[in-house]
Design a protein around this motif. Structure first.
Motif, PDB file in Angstrom:
ATOM      1  N   LYS A 109     -17.180  18.137 -27.715  1.00 28.93           N
ATOM      2  CA  LYS A 109     -16.757  17.041 -26.868  1.00 28.93           C
ATOM      3  C   LYS A 109     -15.264  16.773 -27.056  1.00 28.93           C
ATOM      4  CE  LYS A 109     -20.581  16.078 -24.793  1.00 28.93           C
ATOM      5  NZ  LYS A 109     -20.702  16.318 -23.328  1.00 28.93           N
ATOM      6  N   LEU A 110     -14.580  16.605 -25.944  1.00 27.27           N
ATOM      7  CA  LEU A 110     -13.150  16.358 -25.974  1.00 27.27           C
ATOM      8  C   LEU A 110     -12.861  14.903 -25.638  1.00 27.27           C
ATOM      9  CD1 LEU A 110     -11.940  19.530 -24.020  1.00 27.27           C
ATOM     10  CD2 LEU A 110     -12.052  19.212 -26.506  1.00 27.27           C
ATOM     11  N   ASN A 111     -11.741  14.408 -26.141  1.00 24.53           N
ATOM     12  CA  ASN A 111     -11.324  13.052 -25.815  1.00 24.53           C
ATOM     13  C   ASN A 111     -10.762  13.045 -24.396  1.00 24.53           C
ATOM     14  OD1 ASN A 111      -9.766  10.541 -25.668  1.00 24.53           O
ATOM     15  ND2 ASN A 111     -10.125  10.410 -27.873  1.00 24.53           N
ATOM     16  N   PRO A 112     -11.234  12.146 -23.541  1.00 22.28           N
ATOM     17  CA  PRO A 112     -10.750  12.137 -22.152  1.00 22.28           C
ATOM     18  C   PRO A 112      -9.347  11.553 -21.988  1.00 22.28           C
ATOM     19  CG  PRO A 112     -12.297  10.351 -22.480  1.00 22.28           C
ATOM     20  CD  PRO A 112     -12.302  11.149 -23.756  1.00 22.28           C
ATOM     21  N   HIS A 113      -8.750  11.080 -23.060  1.00 21.67           N
ATOM     22  CA  HIS A 113      -7.368  10.600 -22.998  1.00 21.67           C
ATOM     23  C   HIS A 113      -6.467  11.812 -23.238  1.00 21.67           C
ATOM     24  CE1 HIS A 113      -9.830   7.076 -23.927  1.00 21.67           C
ATOM     25  NE2 HIS A 113      -8.923   6.399 -23.233  1.00 21.67           N
ATOM     26  N   VAL A 114      -5.915  12.333 -22.156  1.00 26.90           N
ATOM     27  CA  VAL A 114      -5.242  13.626 -22.191  1.00 26.90           C
ATOM     28  C   VAL A 114      -3.743  13.456 -21.980  1.00 26.90           C
ATOM     29  CG1 VAL A 114      -7.309  14.798 -21.343  1.00 26.90           C
ATOM     30  CG2 VAL A 114      -5.574  14.036 -19.711  1.00 26.90           C
ATOM     31  N   ILE A 115      -2.988  14.478 -22.362  1.00 28.14           N
ATOM     32  CA  ILE A 115      -1.551  14.513 -22.125  1.00 28.14           C
ATOM     33  C   ILE A 115      -1.208  15.782 -21.365  1.00 28.14           C
ATOM     34  CG2 ILE A 115      -0.887  13.057 -24.077  1.00 28.14           C
ATOM     35  CD1 ILE A 115      -0.319  15.557 -25.701  1.00 28.14           C
ATOM     36  N   GLY A 116      -0.132  15.719 -20.591  1.00 33.27           N
ATOM     37  CA  GLY A 116       0.291  16.856 -19.776  1.00 33.27           C
ATOM     38  C   GLY A 116       0.600  16.398 -18.363  1.00 33.27           C
ATOM     39  N   PRO A 117       1.340  17.204 -17.611  1.00 32.12           N
ATOM     40  CA  PRO A 117       1.799  16.772 -16.289  1.00 32.12           C
ATOM     41  C   PRO A 117       0.675  16.478 -15.306  1.00 32.12           C
ATOM     42  CG  PRO A 117       2.240  19.106 -16.634  1.00 32.12           C
ATOM     43  CD  PRO A 117       1.835  18.547 -17.955  1.00 32.12           C
ATOM     44  N   GLY A 118      -0.409  17.243 -15.363  1.00 33.47           N
ATOM     45  CA  GLY A 118      -1.494  17.040 -14.415  1.00 33.47           C
ATOM     46  C   GLY A 118      -1.034  17.310 -12.979  1.00 33.47           C
ATOM     47  N   ARG A 119      -1.909  17.014 -12.037  1.00 32.68           N
ATOM     48  CA  ARG A 119      -1.598  17.302 -10.636  1.00 32.68           C
ATOM     49  C   ARG A 119      -0.433  16.455 -10.131  1.00 32.68           C
ATOM     50  NH1 ARG A 119      -5.395  20.306  -7.919  1.00 32.68           N
ATOM     51  NH2 ARG A 119      -4.760  19.423  -5.914  1.00 32.68           N
ATOM     52  N   ILE A 120      -0.356  15.185 -10.563  1.00 34.59           N
ATOM     53  CA  ILE A 120       0.735  14.352 -10.057  1.00 34.59           C
ATOM     54  C   ILE A 120       2.075  14.815 -10.635  1.00 34.59           C
ATOM     55  CG2 ILE A 120      -0.794  12.378  -9.734  1.00 34.59           C
ATOM     56  CD1 ILE A 120       0.585  11.034 -12.126  1.00 34.59           C
ATOM     57  N   GLY A 121       2.049  15.351 -11.849  1.00 35.42           N
ATOM     58  CA  GLY A 121       3.283  15.863 -12.443  1.00 35.42           C
ATOM     59  C   GLY A 121       3.772  17.117 -11.749  1.00 35.42           C
ATOM     60  N   TRP A 122       2.854  18.045 -11.471  1.00 41.88           N
ATOM     61  CA  TRP A 122       3.252  19.271 -10.796  1.00 41.88           C
ATOM     62  C   TRP A 122       3.698  18.986  -9.355  1.00 41.88           C
ATOM     63  CZ3 TRP A 122       4.738  22.630 -13.933  1.00 41.88           C
ATOM     64  CH2 TRP A 122       4.052  22.904 -15.107  1.00 41.88           C
ATOM     65  N   ALA A 123       3.074  17.986  -8.718  1.00 48.17           N
ATOM     66  CA  ALA A 123       3.528  17.589  -7.386  1.00 48.17           C
ATOM     67  C   ALA A 123       4.952  17.046  -7.453  1.00 48.17           C
ATOM     68  CB  ALA A 123       2.591  16.530  -6.796  1.00 48.17           C
ATOM     69  N   PHE A 142       7.285  17.838  -9.626  1.00 42.91           N
ATOM     70  CA  PHE A 142       8.219  18.953  -9.834  1.00 42.91           C
ATOM     71  C   PHE A 142       8.428  19.736  -8.541  1.00 42.91           C
ATOM     72  CE2 PHE A 142       6.484  18.677 -14.326  1.00 42.91           C
ATOM     73  CZ  PHE A 142       7.600  18.009 -14.808  1.00 42.91           C
ATOM     74  N   THR A 143       7.372  19.886  -7.750  1.00 40.61           N
ATOM     75  CA  THR A 143       7.496  20.593  -6.472  1.00 40.61           C
ATOM     76  C   THR A 143       8.462  19.877  -5.540  1.00 40.61           C
ATOM     77  OG1 THR A 143       5.264  21.528  -6.614  1.00 40.61           O
ATOM     78  CG2 THR A 143       6.231  21.314  -4.403  1.00 40.61           C
ATOM     79  N   HIS A 144       8.319  18.578  -5.417  1.00 43.24           N
ATOM     80  CA  HIS A 144       9.168  17.823  -4.493  1.00 43.24           C
ATOM     81  C   HIS A 144      10.567  17.592  -5.070  1.00 43.24           C
ATOM     82  CE1 HIS A 144       5.952  17.300  -1.640  1.00 43.24           C
ATOM     83  NE2 HIS A 144       5.156  17.042  -2.657  1.00 43.24           N
ATOM     84  N   TYR A 145      10.677  17.647  -6.391  1.00 41.19           N
ATOM     85  CA  TYR A 145      12.005  17.587  -7.010  1.00 41.19           C
ATOM     86  C   TYR A 145      12.869  18.739  -6.514  1.00 41.19           C
ATOM     87  CZ  TYR A 145      15.630  18.484 -10.478  1.00 41.19           C
ATOM     88  OH  TYR A 145      16.838  18.757 -11.083  1.00 41.19           O
ATOM     89  N   GLN A 146      12.279  19.915  -6.355  1.00 34.27           N
ATOM     90  CA  GLN A 146      13.047  21.076  -5.906  1.00 34.27           C
ATOM     91  C   GLN A 146      13.665  20.825  -4.534  1.00 34.27           C
ATOM     92  OE1 GLN A 146       9.938  24.039  -6.211  1.00 34.27           O
ATOM     93  NE2 GLN A 146      10.604  24.692  -8.244  1.00 34.27           N
TER      94      GLN A 146
END
Length: 323
Positions: A71-85, A87-91
């Motif tokens: 079992k993993l803790n659901p409190h996660v770190i990382g860009p996720g979908r909103i982070g990658w979105a 970065f895409t629009h930053y370009q």
């Protein structure tokens, strides 16, 4: 004494619409304010790991509870979908910043239009309006990419919470509509109530910048392509007589330039917040052998508050949970 402006070299085909004088004007006010606020966050943050969570987009992801295996803790770190979105629009936004800086100042641009108006050279003057309208089409797209971005809104929301000394909000979520029963609030309410209004006492400078640049009515008019260019005005099609929040009938191109350049400098400020957080966390982890803790307020029944240990990989410049 009236300022004399040399307008001879101002041509409409040279007038791409990011003006260095407006960027500098806004930057002189906002850049030092973002630096001051970041130092205030360092002093006020609820837990020493909160800036790690701001950098690493700490979030609650219950889908990991369905994974097979341990079992993993659901409190996660990382860009996720909103982070990658983001970065895409930053370009795209960065491309615009690099390729659409005007060769003249806004003062020179307006002076040339005034000169043509006084000379009643309507054909040449209208070429300036047509070019500016064309670039505003691009700028309205960027306006939405900034003020509709979950990642940018979340960064500002969490930043304000840290300024207030509140714990990082792992459960932040944008409601897709007022009928959505789960989530923090709608985008417009997060921007106005959870970011702008709370900044009024914390930072009148940033409060005024957000208030001047973000208007829900303007955002809706752009999002629904419900505006008309007439001369050097942007007519909005969604004014409502009995709605106090929808009273705007039109804004001039100059008013748009002011709102757009403020938006761009707020956008730069968000990038600056994340860059400062990375530098701060890098220096913090160097002193702690690349190990730190983040604080969790777990709202699930029987969980409470606790810390999770994170490790920093200096080669890849990223965090992960200690195994």
């Amino acid at each position: 004494m009236k300022t004399i402006v040399n307008c001879k070299h101002v041509k409409p085909n040279k007038g791409t619409m990011l003006f260095s004088d407006l960027m500098q004007q806004e930057g002189q006010t906002l850049e030092p304010e973002f630096e001051r606020l970041f130092q205030l966050v360092v002093a006020n943050q609820h837990h020493s790991g909160d800036l790690i969570l701001l950098q690493e987009n700490g979030s609650y992801d219950p889908s990991v509870l369905d994974f097979s295996g341990p079992k993993l803790n659901p409190h996660v770190i990382g860009p996720g979908r909103i982070g990658w979105a983001y970065f895409t629009h930053y370009q795209f936004i960065n491309w615009y910043r690099q390729t659409h800086m005007a060769k003249v100042s806004r003062v020179e641009w307006l002076a040339k239009i005034e000169e043509l108006t006084q000379a009643q050279n309507w054909e040449e003057r209208d070429k300036f309006y047509e070019l500016e309208a064309g670039t505003i089409h691009l700028e309205t797209l960027i306006y939405l990419k900034v003020w509709e971005s979950d990642y940018i809104i979340k960064t500002l929301y969490e930043f304000v919470r840290l300024l207030e000394g509140k714990p990082y909000d792992w459960y932040f979520k944008v409601k897709e509509s007022a009928r959505d029963t789960e989530g923090t609030a709608t985008r417009q309410d997060i921007i106005r109530k959870h970011i702008r209004n709370k900044l009024e006492s914390l930072s009148p400078i940033l409060f005024n910048a957000v208030k001047a640049s973000y208007l829900t009515q303007l955002r809706n008019s752009i999002a629904h392509s419900y505006f008309i260019f007439q001369s050097d005005y942007m007519q909005l099609g969604n004014d409502i007589a009995n709605d106090p929040h929808s009273q705007l009938i039109a804004i001039s191109f100059s008013e748009w330039a002011d709102k757009f350049h403020k938006t761009m400098m707020i956008y730069n400020g968000v990038i600056g917040i994340l860059n400062r957080a990375r530098q701060y966390n890098h220096e913090l982890l160097e002193r702690q052998n690349n190990i730190a803790e983040v604080f969790v307020t777990d709202i699930r029944p029987g969980k409470g508050t606790y810390t999770l240990q994170v490790v920093y990989d200096p080669d890849f410049k990223r965090f992960s949970y200690a195994q």
